[in-house]
Design an enzyme around this catalytic site. Structure first.
Site, PDB file in Angstrom:
ATOM      1  CE1 TYR A   1     -11.263  -0.972   5.782  1.00  0.00           C
ATOM      2  CE2 TYR A   1     -12.314  -0.054   7.727  1.00  0.00           C
ATOM      3  CZ  TYR A   1     -11.202  -0.201   6.924  1.00  0.00           C
ATOM      4  OH  TYR A   1     -10.027   0.415   7.271  1.00  0.00           O
TER       5      TYR A   1
ATOM      6  N   GLY B   1      -4.922  -1.984   1.575  1.00  0.00           N
ATOM      7  CA  GLY B   1      -6.282  -2.297   2.009  1.00  0.00           C
ATOM      8  C   GLY B   1      -7.275  -1.436   1.279  1.00  0.00           C
TER       9      GLY B   1
ATOM     10  CB  ALA C   1       1.076   3.910  -4.495  1.00  0.00           C
TER      11      ALA C   1
ATOM     12  CE  LYS D   1      -8.519  -2.733   7.434  1.00  0.00           C
ATOM     13  NZ  LYS D   1      -7.129  -2.917   6.999  1.00  0.00           N
TER      14      LYS D   1
ATOM     15  CG  LEU E   1      -0.855  -7.511  -2.266  1.00  0.00           C
ATOM     16  CD1 LEU E   1      -0.540  -6.623  -1.061  1.00  0.00           C
ATOM     17  CD2 LEU E   1       0.062  -8.729  -2.273  1.00  0.00           C
TER      18      LEU E   1
ATOM     19  N   GLY F   1       0.842  -1.206   0.000  1.00  0.00           N
ATOM     20  CA  GLY F   1       0.000   0.000   0.000  1.00  0.00           C
ATOM     21  C   GLY F   1       0.870   1.247   0.000  1.00  0.00           C
TER      22      GLY F   1
ATOM     23  CG  ASP G   1      -0.208   0.586  -3.963  1.00  0.00           C
ATOM     24  OD1 ASP G   1      -1.245   0.222  -4.547  1.00  0.00           O
ATOM     25  OD2 ASP G   1      -0.214   1.342  -2.977  1.00  0.00           O
TER      26      ASP G   1
HETATM   27  P1  NAD Z   1      -5.272   4.451   0.740  1.00  0.00           P
HETATM   28  O1  NAD Z   1      -6.405   4.115  -0.130  1.00  0.00           O
HETATM   29  O2  NAD Z   1      -4.729   5.845   0.715  1.00  0.00           O
HETATM   30  O3  NAD Z   1      -4.048   3.450   0.486  1.00  0.00           O
HETATM   31  C1  NAD Z   1      -4.259   2.073   0.368  1.00  0.00           C
HETATM   32  C2  NAD Z   1      -3.326   1.537  -0.701  1.00  0.00           C
HETATM   33  O4  NAD Z   1      -3.561   0.108  -0.800  1.00  0.00           O
HETATM   34  C3  NAD Z   1      -3.583   2.150  -2.093  1.00  0.00           C
HETATM   35  O5  NAD Z   1      -2.401   2.697  -2.625  1.00  0.00           O
HETATM   36  C4  NAD Z   1      -4.082   0.967  -2.895  1.00  0.00           C
HETATM   37  O6  NAD Z   1      -3.672   0.996  -4.259  1.00  0.00           O
HETATM   38  C5  NAD Z   1      -3.470  -0.218  -2.165  1.00  0.00           C
HETATM   39  N1  NAD Z   1      -4.207  -1.429  -2.531  1.00  0.00           N
HETATM   40  C6  NAD Z   1      -5.558  -1.590  -2.577  1.00  0.00           C
HETATM   41  N2  NAD Z   1      -5.872  -2.769  -3.093  1.00  0.00           N
HETATM   42  C7  NAD Z   1      -4.706  -3.393  -3.396  1.00  0.00           C
HETATM   43  C8  NAD Z   1      -4.386  -4.630  -3.999  1.00  0.00           C
HETATM   44  N3  NAD Z   1      -5.349  -5.476  -4.423  1.00  0.00           N
HETATM   45  N4  NAD Z   1      -3.081  -4.963  -4.163  1.00  0.00           N
HETATM   46  C9  NAD Z   1      -2.114  -4.093  -3.775  1.00  0.00           C
HETATM   47  N5  NAD Z   1      -2.355  -2.899  -3.203  1.00  0.00           N
HETATM   48  C10 NAD Z   1      -3.639  -2.545  -3.036  1.00  0.00           C
HETATM   49  O7  NAD Z   1      -5.763   4.081   2.206  1.00  0.00           O
HETATM   50  P2  NAD Z   1      -5.133   4.350   3.655  1.00  0.00           P
HETATM   51  O8  NAD Z   1      -6.116   5.149   4.390  1.00  0.00           O
HETATM   52  O9  NAD Z   1      -3.730   4.748   3.594  1.00  0.00           O
HETATM   53  O10 NAD Z   1      -5.224   2.867   4.233  1.00  0.00           O
HETATM   54  C11 NAD Z   1      -4.095   2.073   4.541  1.00  0.00           C
HETATM   55  C12 NAD Z   1      -4.537   0.972   5.472  1.00  0.00           C
HETATM   56  O11 NAD Z   1      -5.024   1.548   6.680  1.00  0.00           O
HETATM   57  C13 NAD Z   1      -5.674   0.127   4.920  1.00  0.00           C
HETATM   58  O12 NAD Z   1      -5.488  -1.211   5.310  1.00  0.00           O
HETATM   59  C14 NAD Z   1      -6.882   0.713   5.607  1.00  0.00           C
HETATM   60  O13 NAD Z   1      -7.942  -0.204   5.693  1.00  0.00           O
HETATM   61  C15 NAD Z   1      -6.311   1.043   6.951  1.00  0.00           C
HETATM   62  N6  NAD Z   1      -7.056   2.016   7.724  1.00  0.00           N
HETATM   63  C16 NAD Z   1      -7.275   3.272   7.237  1.00  0.00           C
HETATM   64  C17 NAD Z   1      -7.996   4.159   8.008  1.00  0.00           C
HETATM   65  C18 NAD Z   1      -8.292   5.559   7.541  1.00  0.00           C
HETATM   66  O14 NAD Z   1      -9.083   6.254   8.212  1.00  0.00           O
HETATM   67  N7  NAD Z   1      -7.717   6.028   6.458  1.00  0.00           N
HETATM   68  C19 NAD Z   1      -8.489   3.778   9.263  1.00  0.00           C
HETATM   69  C20 NAD Z   1      -8.229   2.500   9.720  1.00  0.00           C
HETATM   70  C21 NAD Z   1      -7.514   1.622   8.944  1.00  0.00           C
END
Ligand code: NAD
Length: 256
Positions: A151, A71, A10, A155, A42, A8, A32
């Site tokens: 979701y 994710g 990117a 988690k 993934l 993730g 990513d």
């Molecule tokens: P984001 O969307 O900015 O980044 C997630 C990255 O995961 C993206 O670059 C996406 O391309 C990559 N990704 C998605 N599907 C993929 C796949 N099939 N193969 C490879 N890469 C893939 O989101 P974020 O907010 O940075 O989230 C990062 C993690 O934190 C995630 O697991 C998310 O569930 C978790 N999270 C985020 C929050 C929030 O409020 N932003 C809260 C709790 C948990």
């Protein structure tokens, strides 16, 4: 300097973590879907195998830390494929490389959504390791109009898998701390569209109340991931560390 693998990489939390680790002088390999050192999906068995193969090539088979951030939060079974089975494949697939590393550490991302009501059919199927059954359970939830539970269920399954796995022979027994973090609402491309919509923002803030400092930036999450994967972390393992401005304490009370 250490060698880290971040999925993730990117966007959002992963991207901020890559930047922080690189600024500290570490070597970081980012993975990513696109825009990273390794581009692999993934959600698929091929992409998971490709990730492990490419990391082995790039590192000569030795890795010091893995941070599994990839994710998504779609109301679809894809969320279970990536958040659970993609993350587990990342961690278990790269574990032999960690075992060959120095002071190896790993972290996966859960969420404060893990304490929201979950679909136990999804959670149970994930914990039994049955991806087809988990995908079917998620599809059933979506078909019932309950796609929003997918979701949090994914988690919750991550958090429970983590606690079981971390204390086993292959992790604690091999000297490798394995933890999760559970972020509250972090302002990233995942959440920005919801936060920009006043009605959606109210729903988000009601389900993830953050009395301390409100929403966080990904740059405020990266230091925790850095510490959990540093040699300084000798004894924290099997933990789900909430970085949520107090949301878990509000939602679950004093833990009694
Ligand atoms: P984001 O969307 O900015 O980044 C997630 C990255 O995961 C993206 O670059 C996406 O391309 C990559 N990704 C998605 N599907 C993929 C796949 N099939 N193969 C490879 N890469 C893939 O989101 P974020 O907010 O940075 O989230 C990062 C993690 O934190 C995630 O697991 C998310 O569930 C978790 N999270 C985020 C929050 C929030 O409020 N932003 C809260 C709790 C948990």
């Amino acid at each position: 300097s250490r060698t880290h693998l971040v999925t993730g990489a990117a966007s959002g939390i992963g991207k901020a973590t890559v930047e922080r680790l690189r600024a500290a002088g570490h070597r970081v390999i980012g993975a990513d879907l696109k825009g990273a050192d390794i581009c692999a999906d993934l959600a698929t068995a091929e992409g998971r195998a490709e990730l492990v193969e490419r990391v082995a090539e790039l590192t000569g088979g030795r890795l010091d830390a893995v941070i599994a951030c990839a994710g998504l939060s779609q109301f679809s079974p894809l969320t279970v494929r990536v958040n659970c089975f993609g993350a587990f494949a990342t961690l278990t697939g790269l574990r032999p490389l960690l075992a060959a590393g120095t002071d190896p550490r790993a972290v996966v991302i859960s969420s404060v959504a893990s304490v929201h009501p979950a679909d136990q059919a999804i959670v149970d199927a994930v914990l039994s390791g049955d991806e087809d059954a988990a995908v079917a359970a998620a599809q059933a939830a979506a078909d019932r109009g309950e796609g929003h539970v997918i979701y949090g269920s994914s988690k919750q399954a991550v958090a429970r898998w983590l606690r079981r796995t971390a204390v086993g022979e292959e992790w604690a027994g091999a000297g490798i701390p394995l933890n999760a973090i559970a972020p509250g609402t972090i302002v990233t491309p995942m959440t920005q569209p919801m936060l920009d919509d006043p009605e959606m923002r109210k729903v988000v803030d009601a389900s993830v109340p953050m009395p301390l400092h409100g929403h966080a930036t990904p740059e405020q999450v990266a230091p925790l991931l850095e510490w959990l994967t540093s040699p300084a972390n000798t004894h924290v393992t099997g933990q789900v560390v909430f970085i949520d401005g107090g949301a878990d304490a509000v939602l679950r009370g004093d833990g009694a």
